[in-house]
Design an enzyme around this catalytic site. Sequence first.
Site, mmCIF file in Angstrom:
data_model
loop_
_atom_site.group_PDB
_atom_site.id
_atom_site.type_symbol
_atom_site.label_atom_id
_atom_site.label_comp_id
_atom_site.label_asym_id
_atom_site.label_seq_id
_atom_site.Cartn_x
_atom_site.Cartn_y
_atom_site.Cartn_z
ATOM 1 N N GLY A 12 0.825 -1.210 0.000
ATOM 2 C CA GLY A 12 0.000 0.000 0.000
ATOM 3 C C GLY A 12 0.857 1.257 0.000
ATOM 4 O O GLY A 12 2.090 1.191 0.074
ATOM 5 N N ASP A 14 1.323 3.596 2.351
ATOM 6 C CA ASP A 14 2.126 3.814 3.554
ATOM 7 C C ASP A 14 3.191 2.737 3.705
ATOM 8 O O ASP A 14 4.327 3.034 4.083
ATOM 9 C CB ASP A 14 1.240 3.807 4.807
ATOM 10 C CG ASP A 14 0.272 4.973 4.803
ATOM 11 O OD1 ASP A 14 0.279 5.753 3.842
ATOM 12 O OD2 ASP A 14 -0.491 5.091 5.775
ATOM 13 N N ASP A 57 -1.337 -13.992 6.587
ATOM 14 C CA ASP A 57 -2.657 -13.407 6.393
ATOM 15 C C ASP A 57 -3.238 -13.072 7.763
ATOM 16 O O ASP A 57 -3.201 -13.921 8.671
ATOM 17 C CB ASP A 57 -3.544 -14.432 5.670
ATOM 18 C CG ASP A 57 -4.797 -13.806 5.102
ATOM 19 O OD1 ASP A 57 -5.444 -13.021 5.823
ATOM 20 O OD2 ASP A 57 -5.127 -14.097 3.942
ATOM 21 N N LEU A 79 -0.033 -2.113 8.939
ATOM 22 C CA LEU A 79 -0.652 -1.150 8.015
ATOM 23 C C LEU A 79 -1.674 -1.833 7.112
ATOM 24 O O LEU A 79 -2.236 -1.203 6.221
ATOM 25 C CB LEU A 79 0.441 -0.478 7.165
ATOM 26 C CG LEU A 79 1.635 0.088 7.944
ATOM 27 C CD1 LEU A 79 2.595 0.798 6.998
ATOM 28 C CD2 LEU A 79 1.160 1.052 9.026
ATOM 29 N N GLN A 82 -8.799 -3.971 5.651
ATOM 30 C CA GLN A 82 -9.798 -3.723 4.614
ATOM 31 C C GLN A 82 -10.180 -2.276 4.862
ATOM 32 O O GLN A 82 -10.908 -1.973 5.809
ATOM 33 C CB GLN A 82 -10.978 -4.692 4.781
ATOM 34 C CG GLN A 82 -11.992 -4.691 3.648
ATOM 35 C CD GLN A 82 -12.503 -3.331 3.219
ATOM 36 O OE1 GLN A 82 -11.961 -2.703 2.279
ATOM 37 N NE2 GLN A 82 -13.512 -2.832 3.875
ATOM 38 N N SER A 83 -9.683 -1.371 4.036
ATOM 39 C CA SER A 83 -9.752 0.044 4.383
ATOM 40 C C SER A 83 -10.696 0.849 3.496
ATOM 41 O O SER A 83 -10.753 2.072 3.617
ATOM 42 C CB SER A 83 -8.350 0.653 4.301
ATOM 43 O OG SER A 83 -7.875 0.529 2.987
ATOM 44 N N SER A 124 -7.133 5.260 12.667
ATOM 45 C CA SER A 124 -7.557 6.203 11.627
ATOM 46 C C SER A 124 -8.492 7.247 12.212
ATOM 47 O O SER A 124 -9.240 6.963 13.160
ATOM 48 C CB SER A 124 -8.299 5.401 10.547
ATOM 49 O OG SER A 124 -9.193 6.228 9.841
ATOM 50 N N GLU A 126 -11.103 7.960 11.134
ATOM 51 C CA GLU A 126 -12.467 7.426 10.991
ATOM 52 C C GLU A 126 -13.035 6.962 12.329
ATOM 53 O O GLU A 126 -14.237 6.781 12.460
ATOM 54 C CB GLU A 126 -12.488 6.265 9.988
ATOM 55 C CG GLU A 126 -12.388 6.688 8.532
ATOM 56 C CD GLU A 126 -13.644 7.373 8.006
ATOM 57 O OE1 GLU A 126 -14.742 7.055 8.478
ATOM 58 O OE2 GLU A 126 -13.515 8.238 7.124
ATOM 59 N N TYR A 148 -15.966 0.263 9.007
ATOM 60 C CA TYR A 148 -14.506 0.395 8.997
ATOM 61 C C TYR A 148 -14.044 1.151 10.252
ATOM 62 O O TYR A 148 -13.131 0.716 10.962
ATOM 63 C CB TYR A 148 -14.062 1.121 7.719
ATOM 64 C CG TYR A 148 -12.619 1.555 7.743
ATOM 65 C CD1 TYR A 148 -11.593 0.628 7.615
ATOM 66 C CD2 TYR A 148 -12.275 2.908 7.899
ATOM 67 C CE1 TYR A 148 -10.255 1.032 7.648
ATOM 68 C CE2 TYR A 148 -10.950 3.312 7.934
ATOM 69 C CZ TYR A 148 -9.950 2.374 7.808
ATOM 70 O OH TYR A 148 -8.634 2.775 7.841
ATOM 71 N N ARG A 183 -0.925 7.627 -4.240
ATOM 72 C CA ARG A 183 -2.320 7.582 -3.818
ATOM 73 C C ARG A 183 -3.218 7.334 -5.018
ATOM 74 O O ARG A 183 -2.969 7.849 -6.110
ATOM 75 C CB ARG A 183 -2.656 8.932 -3.197
ATOM 76 C CG ARG A 183 -4.047 9.050 -2.641
ATOM 77 C CD ARG A 183 -4.174 8.385 -1.301
ATOM 78 N NE ARG A 183 -5.134 9.100 -0.466
ATOM 79 C CZ ARG A 183 -5.929 8.508 0.412
ATOM 80 N NH1 ARG A 183 -5.882 7.202 0.562
ATOM 81 N NH2 ARG A 183 -6.761 9.215 1.141
#
Length: 321
Positions: A12, A14, A57, A79, A82-83, A124, A126, A148, A183
Amino acid sequence: MAKKALITGLTGQDGSYLAELLLTQGYQVYGMVRRSSSSSFERISHFSDRIEVIPGDLLDQFSLIDAIEQTQPDEIYNLAAQSYVPLSWTQPSLTAEYTALGVSRLLEAIRRCKPSTRFYQASSSEVFGQPDESPQTERTAFRPRNPYGVAKAYAHWMTINYRQKYDLYACCGITYTHESPRRGAEFVFRKITRGAVQIKLGLATELRLGNLEARRDWCHAEDVVAAMWLMLQQDAPDDYIIASGETHSVRELVDCSFSYLGLDYQKYVSVDPEFYRPDEEVQLVGAIDKIRADLNWRPKYSFQQLVESMVDYDFKVLSEL
Ligand code: GDP
Protein backbone atom coordinates in the site's frame (compact mmCIF):
# COMPACT_ATOMS: atom_id res chain seq x y z
CA MET A 1 23.31 -6.08 14.02
CA ALA A 2 20.69 -4.53 11.75
CA LYS A 3 17.26 -4.04 13.26
CA LYS A 4 14.48 -6.09 11.74
CA ALA A 5 11.04 -4.79 10.90
CA LEU A 6 7.97 -6.63 9.68
CA ILE A 7 5.38 -4.58 7.78
CA THR A 8 1.86 -5.73 6.99
CA GLY A 9 0.27 -3.85 4.11
CA LEU A 10 3.65 -3.51 2.41
CA THR A 11 2.23 -2.89 -1.06
CA GLY A 12 0.00 0.00 0.00
CA GLN A 13 0.91 3.68 -0.06
CA ASP A 14 2.13 3.81 3.55
CA GLY A 15 3.78 0.39 3.52
CA SER A 16 5.87 1.31 0.52
CA TYR A 17 7.05 4.64 2.00
CA LEU A 18 7.75 3.07 5.37
CA ALA A 19 9.78 0.25 3.80
CA GLU A 20 11.89 2.85 1.98
CA LEU A 21 12.44 4.83 5.16
CA LEU A 22 13.47 1.73 7.11
CA LEU A 23 15.86 0.64 4.36
CA THR A 24 17.59 4.02 4.49
CA GLN A 25 17.93 3.54 8.28
CA GLY A 26 19.71 0.23 7.68
CA TYR A 27 16.87 -2.08 8.72
CA GLN A 28 16.31 -5.53 7.38
CA VAL A 29 12.75 -5.22 6.10
CA TYR A 30 10.20 -8.01 5.81
CA GLY A 31 6.82 -7.50 4.22
CA MET A 32 3.94 -9.79 5.05
CA VAL A 33 1.85 -10.41 1.96
CA ARG A 34 -1.21 -12.56 1.41
CA ARG A 35 -0.70 -15.32 -1.11
CA SER A 36 -4.14 -14.50 -2.44
CA SER A 37 -3.43 -10.78 -2.52
CA SER A 38 -4.52 -9.09 -5.70
CA SER A 39 -2.61 -5.94 -4.79
CA SER A 40 0.04 -4.92 -7.24
CA PHE A 41 3.72 -4.67 -6.43
CA GLU A 42 3.98 -1.50 -8.50
CA ARG A 43 4.63 0.77 -5.51
CA ILE A 44 7.58 -1.30 -4.30
CA SER A 45 9.04 -2.44 -7.61
CA HIS A 46 12.01 -0.04 -7.36
CA PHE A 47 13.27 -1.65 -4.13
CA SER A 48 11.65 -5.09 -4.05
CA ASP A 49 15.04 -6.80 -4.35
CA ARG A 50 16.05 -5.29 -0.99
CA ILE A 51 13.16 -6.64 1.06
CA GLU A 52 11.97 -10.12 1.91
CA VAL A 53 8.37 -11.07 1.34
CA ILE A 54 6.86 -13.35 4.01
CA PRO A 55 3.57 -15.12 3.30
CA GLY A 56 0.91 -14.51 5.92
CA ASP A 57 -2.66 -13.41 6.39
CA LEU A 58 -4.33 -11.47 9.20
CA LEU A 59 -7.18 -13.98 8.95
CA ASP A 60 -4.90 -16.89 9.85
CA GLN A 61 -3.48 -17.02 13.39
CA PHE A 62 -0.82 -19.63 12.66
CA SER A 63 0.52 -17.75 9.67
CA LEU A 64 1.15 -14.76 11.97
CA ILE A 65 2.90 -16.93 14.53
CA ASP A 66 5.06 -18.41 11.76
CA ALA A 67 5.88 -14.97 10.36
CA ILE A 68 7.07 -13.72 13.75
CA GLU A 69 8.98 -16.89 14.60
CA GLN A 70 10.67 -16.83 11.22
CA THR A 71 11.64 -13.16 11.14
CA GLN A 72 12.10 -12.39 14.88
CA PRO A 73 11.25 -8.72 14.26
CA ASP A 74 12.27 -5.88 16.56
CA GLU A 75 9.36 -3.86 15.22
CA ILE A 76 6.02 -4.66 13.57
CA TYR A 77 3.98 -2.07 11.72
CA ASN A 78 0.40 -3.14 11.07
CA LEU A 79 -0.65 -1.15 8.01
CA ALA A 80 -2.86 -3.85 6.49
CA ALA A 81 -6.64 -3.56 6.64
CA GLN A 82 -9.80 -3.72 4.61
CA SER A 83 -9.75 0.04 4.38
CA TYR A 84 -12.31 0.92 1.73
CA VAL A 85 -15.24 2.52 3.57
CA PRO A 86 -18.03 1.73 1.04
CA LEU A 87 -16.97 -1.94 1.01
CA SER A 88 -17.14 -1.97 4.80
CA TRP A 89 -20.91 -1.52 4.43
CA THR A 90 -21.35 -4.33 1.92
CA GLN A 91 -18.88 -6.69 3.66
CA PRO A 92 -18.98 -5.67 7.34
CA SER A 93 -17.98 -9.07 8.70
CA LEU A 94 -14.98 -9.41 6.44
CA THR A 95 -13.96 -5.85 7.35
CA ALA A 96 -14.14 -6.80 11.03
CA GLU A 97 -12.11 -9.97 10.39
CA TYR A 98 -9.22 -8.05 8.81
CA THR A 99 -9.37 -4.65 10.41
CA ALA A 100 -10.48 -5.61 13.94
CA LEU A 101 -9.84 -9.31 14.69
CA GLY A 102 -6.70 -9.33 12.54
CA VAL A 103 -5.15 -7.01 15.12
CA SER A 104 -6.18 -9.33 17.99
CA ARG A 105 -4.45 -12.19 16.20
CA LEU A 106 -1.33 -10.15 15.61
CA LEU A 107 -1.18 -9.03 19.26
CA GLU A 108 -1.66 -12.62 20.42
CA ALA A 109 1.14 -13.78 18.14
CA ILE A 110 3.46 -11.06 19.47
CA ARG A 111 2.61 -11.83 23.10
CA ARG A 112 3.21 -15.54 22.64
CA CYS A 113 6.23 -15.55 20.31
CA LYS A 114 8.20 -12.37 20.87
CA PRO A 115 6.76 -10.00 23.48
CA SER A 116 9.76 -7.67 23.19
CA THR A 117 8.63 -6.71 19.66
CA ARG A 118 7.53 -3.10 19.35
CA PHE A 119 4.16 -2.76 17.67
CA TYR A 120 2.62 0.10 15.69
CA GLN A 121 -1.12 -0.04 14.97
CA ALA A 122 -2.50 2.18 12.21
CA SER A 123 -5.54 3.83 13.75
CA SER A 124 -7.56 6.20 11.63
CA SER A 125 -9.42 9.48 12.09
CA GLU A 126 -12.47 7.43 10.99
CA VAL A 127 -12.71 6.36 14.65
CA PHE A 128 -13.94 9.88 15.41
CA GLY A 129 -16.72 9.71 12.80
CA GLN A 130 -18.87 12.67 13.68
CA PRO A 131 -16.80 14.01 16.60
CA ASP A 132 -17.95 16.17 19.50
CA GLU A 133 -15.09 18.59 19.06
CA SER A 134 -12.76 20.02 16.50
CA PRO A 135 -9.80 19.73 16.37
CA GLN A 136 -9.66 16.22 17.79
CA THR A 137 -7.08 15.24 20.39
CA GLU A 138 -5.94 11.89 21.75
CA ARG A 139 -8.73 12.23 24.33
CA THR A 140 -11.63 12.96 21.95
CA ALA A 141 -14.45 10.37 22.18
CA PHE A 142 -14.72 7.81 19.38
CA ARG A 143 -18.01 7.97 17.47
CA PRO A 144 -17.35 5.93 14.34
CA ARG A 145 -19.99 6.09 11.64
CA ASN A 146 -19.18 3.12 9.43
CA PRO A 147 -18.08 -0.50 9.94
CA TYR A 148 -14.51 0.39 9.00
CA GLY A 149 -14.36 3.06 11.73
CA VAL A 150 -15.92 0.64 14.23
CA ALA A 151 -13.33 -2.04 13.38
CA LYS A 152 -10.49 0.49 13.73
CA ALA A 153 -11.86 1.57 17.13
CA TYR A 154 -11.81 -2.06 18.31
CA ALA A 155 -8.24 -2.50 17.07
CA HIS A 156 -7.20 0.72 18.78
CA TRP A 157 -8.54 -0.36 22.17
CA MET A 158 -7.21 -3.89 21.85
CA THR A 159 -3.74 -2.49 21.26
CA ILE A 160 -4.02 -0.32 24.37
CA ASN A 161 -5.41 -3.25 26.37
CA TYR A 162 -2.52 -5.49 25.39
CA ARG A 163 -0.09 -2.75 26.34
CA GLN A 164 -1.69 -2.46 29.78
CA LYS A 165 -2.28 -6.14 30.44
CA TYR A 166 0.92 -7.65 29.01
CA ASP A 167 3.24 -4.66 29.15
CA LEU A 168 3.85 -4.76 25.40
CA TYR A 169 5.46 -1.81 23.63
CA ALA A 170 2.34 -1.32 21.53
CA CYS A 171 0.99 1.99 20.29
CA CYS A 172 -1.54 3.55 17.96
CA GLY A 173 -1.06 6.42 15.53
CA ILE A 174 -4.35 8.08 14.57
CA THR A 175 -3.71 9.31 11.06
CA TYR A 176 -5.78 11.72 8.99
CA THR A 177 -5.96 11.84 5.22
CA HIS A 178 -2.51 11.49 3.76
CA GLU A 179 -1.52 11.74 0.16
CA SER A 180 1.36 11.15 -2.21
CA PRO A 181 2.00 10.34 -5.85
CA ARG A 182 1.24 6.73 -4.83
CA ARG A 183 -2.32 7.58 -3.82
CA GLY A 184 -5.23 6.27 -5.87
CA ALA A 185 -7.05 8.65 -8.22
CA GLU A 186 -10.45 7.92 -6.64
CA PHE A 187 -9.49 10.16 -3.70
CA VAL A 188 -10.21 13.83 -4.15
CA PHE A 189 -6.61 15.08 -3.85
CA ARG A 190 -5.26 12.93 -6.64
CA LYS A 191 -8.44 13.39 -8.67
CA ILE A 192 -7.77 17.13 -8.65
CA THR A 193 -4.02 17.13 -9.33
CA ARG A 194 -4.45 14.60 -12.15
CA GLY A 195 -7.52 16.37 -13.50
CA ALA A 196 -5.70 19.71 -13.63
CA VAL A 197 -2.74 18.14 -15.43
CA GLN A 198 -5.03 16.38 -17.92
CA ILE A 199 -6.62 19.73 -18.76
CA LYS A 200 -3.21 21.39 -19.06
CA LEU A 201 -2.10 18.69 -21.50
CA GLY A 202 -5.32 18.86 -23.51
CA LEU A 203 -6.36 15.35 -22.39
CA ALA A 204 -9.56 16.63 -20.74
CA THR A 205 -11.70 19.74 -20.91
CA GLU A 206 -13.38 19.81 -17.51
CA LEU A 207 -13.21 18.50 -13.95
CA ARG A 208 -16.39 17.61 -12.09
CA LEU A 209 -16.28 17.72 -8.31
CA GLY A 210 -18.55 17.62 -5.26
CA ASN A 211 -18.52 20.05 -2.37
CA LEU A 212 -15.78 22.62 -2.96
CA GLU A 213 -16.17 24.00 0.56
CA ALA A 214 -15.45 20.64 2.26
CA ARG A 215 -12.33 20.93 4.39
CA ARG A 216 -9.76 18.29 5.20
CA ASP A 217 -6.55 17.82 7.13
CA TRP A 218 -4.04 16.68 4.50
CA CYS A 219 -0.49 15.40 5.09
CA HIS A 220 2.16 13.83 2.91
CA ALA A 221 2.47 10.04 3.44
CA GLU A 222 6.25 10.45 3.82
CA ASP A 223 5.70 12.67 6.86
CA VAL A 224 3.19 10.20 8.30
CA VAL A 225 5.50 7.17 8.09
CA ALA A 226 8.31 9.18 9.71
CA ALA A 227 5.98 9.70 12.70
CA MET A 228 5.18 5.97 12.84
CA TRP A 229 8.86 5.13 13.03
CA LEU A 230 9.53 7.78 15.69
CA MET A 231 6.73 6.38 17.83
CA LEU A 232 8.57 3.06 18.08
CA GLN A 233 11.91 4.66 19.08
CA GLN A 234 10.82 6.12 22.44
CA ASP A 235 11.46 5.04 26.02
CA ALA A 236 7.79 4.21 26.54
CA PRO A 237 4.89 3.49 24.17
CA ASP A 238 2.10 6.02 23.71
CA ASP A 239 -0.66 6.93 21.25
CA TYR A 240 -0.57 9.97 19.01
CA ILE A 241 -2.60 11.93 16.52
CA ILE A 242 -0.61 12.20 13.28
CA ALA A 243 -1.93 15.05 11.15
CA SER A 244 -1.01 18.38 9.60
CA GLY A 245 -3.04 20.21 12.25
CA GLU A 246 -4.59 22.53 9.65
CA THR A 247 -7.46 22.28 7.20
CA HIS A 248 -7.77 23.42 3.62
CA SER A 249 -10.86 23.41 1.45
CA VAL A 250 -11.31 21.45 -1.74
CA ARG A 251 -11.56 24.86 -3.44
CA GLU A 252 -8.10 25.86 -2.14
CA LEU A 253 -6.74 22.57 -3.39
CA VAL A 254 -8.26 23.16 -6.82
CA ASP A 255 -7.03 26.73 -6.95
CA CYS A 256 -3.51 25.78 -5.87
CA SER A 257 -3.25 22.94 -8.44
CA PHE A 258 -4.60 24.94 -11.38
CA SER A 259 -2.65 28.11 -10.55
CA TYR A 260 0.57 26.11 -10.34
CA LEU A 261 -0.10 25.03 -13.94
CA GLY A 262 -0.94 28.62 -14.98
CA LEU A 263 -4.68 27.88 -15.34
CA ASP A 264 -7.79 29.59 -13.98
CA TYR A 265 -9.81 26.80 -12.33
CA GLN A 266 -13.11 28.67 -12.71
CA LYS A 267 -13.03 27.98 -16.45
CA TYR A 268 -12.81 24.21 -16.01
CA VAL A 269 -14.29 23.06 -12.71
CA SER A 270 -17.98 22.29 -12.38
CA VAL A 271 -19.93 21.02 -9.40
CA ASP A 272 -21.68 17.68 -9.85
CA PRO A 273 -24.21 16.55 -7.21
CA GLU A 274 -23.03 12.98 -7.79
CA PHE A 275 -19.90 13.72 -5.75
CA TYR A 276 -21.64 15.62 -2.96
CA ARG A 277 -21.49 14.05 0.52
CA PRO A 278 -24.27 14.47 3.09
CA ASP A 279 -23.61 15.70 6.66
CA GLU A 280 -20.06 16.89 6.81
CA GLU A 281 -20.65 19.59 9.42
CA VAL A 282 -17.91 18.78 11.90
CA GLN A 283 -14.40 19.08 10.63
CA LEU A 284 -11.99 16.23 10.95
CA VAL A 285 -8.75 17.93 11.92
CA GLY A 286 -6.11 16.66 14.26
CA ALA A 287 -4.51 18.58 17.13
CA ILE A 288 -0.80 17.80 16.96
CA ASP A 289 0.40 19.43 20.17
CA LYS A 290 1.22 16.11 21.84
CA ILE A 291 3.29 14.60 19.03
CA ARG A 292 5.08 17.92 18.59
CA ALA A 293 5.95 18.21 22.25
CA ASP A 294 6.88 14.57 22.91
CA LEU A 295 8.45 13.50 19.62
CA ASN A 296 9.42 16.85 18.12
CA TRP A 297 7.58 15.78 14.96
CA ARG A 298 5.93 18.09 12.49
CA PRO A 299 5.15 17.69 8.80
CA LYS A 300 7.99 18.68 6.46
CA TYR A 301 5.67 19.27 3.50
CA SER A 302 3.46 22.36 3.56
CA PHE A 303 0.06 22.12 1.86
CA GLN A 304 1.43 23.96 -1.16
CA GLN A 305 4.49 21.71 -1.41
CA LEU A 306 2.25 18.65 -1.20
CA VAL A 307 0.05 19.95 -4.02
CA GLU A 308 3.02 20.92 -6.18
CA SER A 309 4.81 17.62 -5.69
CA MET A 310 1.73 15.72 -6.82
CA VAL A 311 1.06 18.01 -9.78
CA ASP A 312 4.72 17.61 -10.81
CA TYR A 313 4.44 13.84 -10.60
CA ASP A 314 1.15 13.65 -12.53
CA PHE A 315 2.58 16.01 -15.15
CA LYS A 316 5.63 13.80 -15.63
CA VAL A 317 3.60 10.60 -15.89
CA LEU A 318 0.86 11.95 -18.14
CA SER A 319 3.17 13.85 -20.49
CA GLU A 320 5.18 10.66 -21.09
CA LEU A 321 2.09 8.75 -22.26
P1 GDP B 1 -12.44 9.95 1.66
O1 GDP B 1 -13.34 10.75 2.53
O2 GDP B 1 -11.58 9.03 2.44
O3 GDP B 1 -13.15 9.25 0.53
O4 GDP B 1 -11.39 10.98 1.06
P2 GDP B 1 -11.25 11.93 -0.19
O5 GDP B 1 -9.78 12.22 -0.26
O6 GDP B 1 -11.87 11.40 -1.42
O7 GDP B 1 -11.93 13.30 0.26
C1 GDP B 1 -13.25 13.46 0.31
C2 GDP B 1 -13.62 14.93 0.65
O8 GDP B 1 -13.55 15.73 -0.52
C3 GDP B 1 -15.05 15.00 1.15
O9 GDP B 1 -15.14 16.05 2.09
C4 GDP B 1 -15.85 15.32 -0.12
O10 GDP B 1 -17.07 16.00 0.15
C5 GDP B 1 -14.88 16.23 -0.85
N1 GDP B 1 -15.06 16.17 -2.30
C6 GDP B 1 -15.42 17.19 -3.10
N2 GDP B 1 -15.50 16.80 -4.38
C7 GDP B 1 -15.16 15.49 -4.42
C8 GDP B 1 -15.04 14.52 -5.47
O11 GDP B 1 -15.26 14.83 -6.64
N3 GDP B 1 -14.66 13.26 -5.13
C9 GDP B 1 -14.38 12.92 -3.81
N4 GDP B 1 -13.96 11.66 -3.53
N5 GDP B 1 -14.52 13.81 -2.80
C10 GDP B 1 -14.89 15.07 -3.09
